[in-house]
Scaffold this motif. Structure first.
Motif, PDB file in Angstrom:
ATOM      1  N   ILE A 157       2.311 -13.409   6.594  1.00 58.25           N
ATOM      2  CA  ILE A 157       2.167 -12.140   5.858  1.00 58.25           C
ATOM      3  C   ILE A 157       0.764 -11.570   6.056  1.00 58.25           C
ATOM      4  O   ILE A 157       0.587 -10.371   6.327  1.00 58.25           O
ATOM      5  CB  ILE A 157       2.459 -12.358   4.359  1.00 58.25           C
ATOM      6  CG1 ILE A 157       3.941 -12.688   4.153  1.00 58.25           C
ATOM      7  CG2 ILE A 157       2.066 -11.133   3.550  1.00 58.25           C
ATOM      8  CD1 ILE A 157       4.282 -13.144   2.755  1.00 58.25           C
ATOM      9  N   VAL A 158      -0.244 -12.451   5.895  1.00 59.13           N
ATOM     10  CA  VAL A 158      -1.625 -12.001   6.062  1.00 59.13           C
ATOM     11  C   VAL A 158      -1.847 -11.466   7.479  1.00 59.13           C
ATOM     12  O   VAL A 158      -2.490 -10.428   7.680  1.00 59.13           O
ATOM     13  CB  VAL A 158      -2.605 -13.157   5.772  1.00 59.13           C
ATOM     14  CG1 VAL A 158      -4.026 -12.787   6.180  1.00 59.13           C
ATOM     15  CG2 VAL A 158      -2.564 -13.521   4.288  1.00 59.13           C
ATOM     16  N   ALA A 159      -1.317 -12.177   8.462  1.00 58.74           N
ATOM     17  CA  ALA A 159      -1.487 -11.763   9.851  1.00 58.74           C
ATOM     18  C   ALA A 159      -0.808 -10.420  10.112  1.00 58.74           C
ATOM     19  O   ALA A 159      -1.355  -9.545  10.813  1.00 58.74           O
ATOM     20  CB  ALA A 159      -0.918 -12.832  10.787  1.00 58.74           C
ATOM     21  N   LEU A 160       0.397 -10.229   9.575  1.00 59.76           N
ATOM     22  CA  LEU A 160       1.136  -8.982   9.759  1.00 59.76           C
ATOM     23  C   LEU A 160       0.382  -7.818   9.137  1.00 59.76           C
ATOM     24  O   LEU A 160       0.227  -6.742   9.753  1.00 59.76           O
ATOM     25  CB  LEU A 160       2.531  -9.107   9.152  1.00 59.76           C
ATOM     26  CG  LEU A 160       3.448  -7.880   9.279  1.00 59.76           C
ATOM     27  CD1 LEU A 160       3.681  -7.543  10.755  1.00 59.76           C
ATOM     28  CD2 LEU A 160       4.784  -8.131   8.567  1.00 59.76           C
ATOM     29  N   ARG A 161      -0.102  -8.016   7.905  1.00 60.69           N
ATOM     30  CA  ARG A 161      -0.853  -6.958   7.230  1.00 60.69           C
ATOM     31  C   ARG A 161      -2.147  -6.660   8.002  1.00 60.69           C
ATOM     32  O   ARG A 161      -2.527  -5.496   8.155  1.00 60.69           O
ATOM     33  CB  ARG A 161      -1.167  -7.370   5.794  1.00 60.69           C
ATOM     34  CG  ARG A 161       0.048  -7.439   4.885  1.00 60.69           C
ATOM     35  CD  ARG A 161      -0.355  -7.945   3.500  1.00 60.69           C
ATOM     36  NE  ARG A 161      -1.312  -7.039   2.880  1.00 60.69           N
ATOM     37  CZ  ARG A 161      -0.973  -5.962   2.161  1.00 60.69           C
ATOM     38  NH1 ARG A 161       0.312  -5.665   1.978  1.00 60.69           N
ATOM     39  NH2 ARG A 161      -1.894  -5.199   1.628  1.00 60.69           N
ATOM     40  N   ALA A 162      -2.806  -7.711   8.470  1.00 61.78           N
ATOM     41  CA  ALA A 162      -4.050  -7.511   9.203  1.00 61.78           C
ATOM     42  C   ALA A 162      -3.805  -6.736  10.494  1.00 61.78           C
ATOM     43  O   ALA A 162      -4.600  -5.868  10.881  1.00 61.78           O
ATOM     44  CB  ALA A 162      -4.687  -8.871   9.514  1.00 61.78           C
ATOM     45  N   LYS A 163      -2.703  -7.062  11.156  1.00 60.93           N
ATOM     46  CA  LYS A 163      -2.374  -6.397  12.428  1.00 60.93           C
ATOM     47  C   LYS A 163      -2.120  -4.902  12.202  1.00 60.93           C
ATOM     48  O   LYS A 163      -2.660  -4.034  12.921  1.00 60.93           O
ATOM     49  CB  LYS A 163      -1.134  -7.034  13.025  1.00 60.93           C
ATOM     50  CG  LYS A 163      -0.717  -6.473  14.375  1.00 60.93           C
ATOM     51  CD  LYS A 163      -1.493  -7.127  15.486  1.00 60.93           C
ATOM     52  CE  LYS A 163      -0.964  -6.676  16.838  1.00 60.93           C
ATOM     53  NZ  LYS A 163      -1.307  -7.583  17.916  1.00 60.93           N
ATOM     54  N   VAL A 164      -1.294  -4.580  11.188  1.00 60.04           N
ATOM     55  CA  VAL A 164      -0.965  -3.179  10.902  1.00 60.04           C
ATOM     56  C   VAL A 164      -2.207  -2.419  10.446  1.00 60.04           C
ATOM     57  O   VAL A 164      -2.501  -1.307  10.914  1.00 60.04           O
ATOM     58  CB  VAL A 164       0.148  -3.104   9.838  1.00 60.04           C
ATOM     59  CG1 VAL A 164       0.370  -1.651   9.410  1.00 60.04           C
ATOM     60  CG2 VAL A 164       1.439  -3.708  10.373  1.00 60.04           C
ATOM     61  N   ARG A 165      -2.980  -3.052   9.526  1.00 60.06           N
ATOM     62  CA  ARG A 165      -4.165  -2.381   9.008  1.00 60.06           C
ATOM     63  C   ARG A 165      -5.185  -2.148  10.138  1.00 60.06           C
ATOM     64  O   ARG A 165      -5.812  -1.085  10.208  1.00 60.06           O
ATOM     65  CB  ARG A 165      -4.793  -3.198   7.888  1.00 60.06           C
ATOM     66  CG  ARG A 165      -6.060  -2.543   7.320  1.00 60.06           C
ATOM     67  CD  ARG A 165      -6.677  -3.357   6.190  1.00 60.06           C
ATOM     68  NE  ARG A 165      -5.924  -3.159   4.959  1.00 60.06           N
ATOM     69  CZ  ARG A 165      -5.077  -4.039   4.450  1.00 60.06           C
ATOM     70  NH1 ARG A 165      -4.831  -5.171   5.099  1.00 60.06           N
ATOM     71  NH2 ARG A 165      -4.436  -3.790   3.325  1.00 60.06           N
ATOM     72  N   ALA A 166      -5.352  -3.153  10.995  1.00 63.96           N
ATOM     73  CA  ALA A 166      -6.318  -3.008  12.085  1.00 63.96           C
ATOM     74  C   ALA A 166      -5.933  -1.877  13.027  1.00 63.96           C
ATOM     75  O   ALA A 166      -6.796  -1.102  13.488  1.00 63.96           O
ATOM     76  CB  ALA A 166      -6.416  -4.336  12.848  1.00 63.96           C
ATOM     77  N   SER A 167      -4.625  -1.765  13.310  1.00 62.41           N
ATOM     78  CA  SER A 167      -4.168  -0.703  14.215  1.00 62.41           C
ATOM     79  C   SER A 167      -4.427   0.667  13.620  1.00 62.41           C
ATOM     80  O   SER A 167      -4.953   1.586  14.303  1.00 62.41           O
ATOM     81  CB  SER A 167      -2.672  -0.868  14.506  1.00 62.41           C
ATOM     82  OG  SER A 167      -2.422  -2.088  15.184  1.00 62.41           O
ATOM     83  N   PRO A 206       9.059  -5.883   3.306  1.00 58.37           N
ATOM     84  CA  PRO A 206       9.115  -7.012   4.239  1.00 58.37           C
ATOM     85  C   PRO A 206       8.394  -8.264   3.743  1.00 58.37           C
ATOM     86  O   PRO A 206       8.897  -9.372   3.881  1.00 58.37           O
ATOM     87  CB  PRO A 206       8.450  -6.450   5.502  1.00 58.37           C
ATOM     88  CG  PRO A 206       8.692  -4.972   5.428  1.00 58.37           C
ATOM     89  CD  PRO A 206       8.600  -4.641   3.969  1.00 58.37           C
ATOM     90  N   THR A 207       7.192  -8.090   3.153  1.00 60.53           N
ATOM     91  CA  THR A 207       6.453  -9.268   2.695  1.00 60.53           C
ATOM     92  C   THR A 207       7.166  -9.952   1.529  1.00 60.53           C
ATOM     93  O   THR A 207       7.160 -11.182   1.417  1.00 60.53           O
ATOM     94  CB  THR A 207       5.018  -8.889   2.276  1.00 60.53           C
ATOM     95  OG1 THR A 207       5.065  -7.839   1.296  1.00 60.53           O
ATOM     96  CG2 THR A 207       4.218  -8.434   3.470  1.00 60.53           C
ATOM     97  N   SER A 208       7.804  -9.163   0.668  1.00 62.08           N
ATOM     98  CA  SER A 208       8.556  -9.752  -0.452  1.00 62.08           C
ATOM     99  C   SER A 208       9.719 -10.592   0.074  1.00 62.08           C
ATOM    100  O   SER A 208       9.991 -11.690  -0.428  1.00 62.08           O
ATOM    101  CB  SER A 208       9.081  -8.654  -1.384  1.00 62.08           C
ATOM    102  OG  SER A 208       8.018  -7.945  -1.984  1.00 62.08           O
TER     103      SER A 208
END
Length: 263
Positions: A157-167, A206-208
């Motif tokens: 979850i952290v990785a997914l959020r980080a990826k989207v936020r970084a983009s 998705p994270t839920s």
């Protein structure tokens, strides 16, 4: 009194506990030998009564066929002790201490039968405690397993959020360095807040669902699919390096996300 193996073992424990030993034996040489071994004082067999006056706990283990400590002797000893209690631990078979000695005031006699009952009760208590300990271990192991599974999901979850936020942040930074470079700080912060809100709203569902699958056999397949689709392996590894190794040290996902991105 005496020199049986059990008496010697008791002597070692008493000395370890700080007791001062008086050793009485039919053989003066043996009494002296035992006294030297345990750091005690050898007493002549004929002076047994005087030793009983001085002692508080008497461990007796002789091979005598009759009573070594009689009721009559103990009555005289108790008069000299002036009310001080006297404890006998009679581990001889047959008994060294006359049974009626236990009827005297402030005199307490424990024989092999009493000790066997104490040992049996102690063993029952230990078995009961062992059972409770096993239950506690199973409970904690189950909790740790659940935490480990959830930790795996949290990393994804952290990785997914980080990826989207970084983009999104990368694109915003390009705009703020180009066409939107004229914007004041207040407007820049508003755009950053908008990016944060968009990430939260986009990934809330998705994270839920990912969290809900912690412990589900299909959860691992879902995690692998997300890692493949969004190329999360490197970020997940960084999250794993930043994450604590125990549940007690667990940190919020937002903190792990910042560590994974090097912020």
């Amino acid at each position: 009194l005496g020199a049986g193996e059990m008496a010697e073992a008791a002597a070692k424990l008493l000395v370890k506990g700080g007791a001062k030993l008086l050793v009485v034996n039919r053989s003066p040489d043996r009494a002296a030998e035992l006294a030297a071994e345990f750091g005690g004082t050898a007493i002549a067999w004929a002076d047994m009564a005087s030793a009983l006056v001085k002692a508080d706990v008497v461990v007796t283990s002789t091979a005598a066929q009759g009573f070594v400590v009689t009721r009559a002797m103990t009555v005289q000893v108790m008069k000299a002790r002036k009310g001080r209690s006297l404890f006998f631990i009679d581990i001889a078979v047959p008994r060294d201490v006359e049974p009626t000695v236990n009827e005297l005031d402030n005199v307490y006699v424990y024989d092999i039968d009493n000790l066997s009952n104490v040992v049996a009760e102690t063993m029952r208590d230990r078995q009961s405690e062992a059972g409770r300990a096993e239950e506690l271990v199973d409970h904690e192991a189950s909790n740790f397993e659940s935490w480990a599974e959830a930790r795996n999901m949290t990393g994804t979850i952290v990785a997914l959020r980080a990826k989207v936020r970084a983009s999104l942040s990368t694109e915003l930074d390009k705009s703020l360095s180009g066409r939107l470079k004229h914007l004041p700080d207040a407007d820049r912060k508003a755009l950053e807040a908008m990016i944060e809100a968009a990430v939260n709203k986009l990934l809330h569902g998705p994270t839920s669902r990912i969290r809900a699958m912690a412990g589900d056999p299909q959860g691992d397949d879902l995690v692998k699919a997300l890692h493949h689709l969004f190329d999360l392996e490197e970020i997940v590894r960084q999250v794993g390096d930043a994450a604590p190794s125990t549940p007690e040290q667990a940190e919020p996902s937002a903190t792990l996300e910042k560590k994974a991105l090097g912020r």
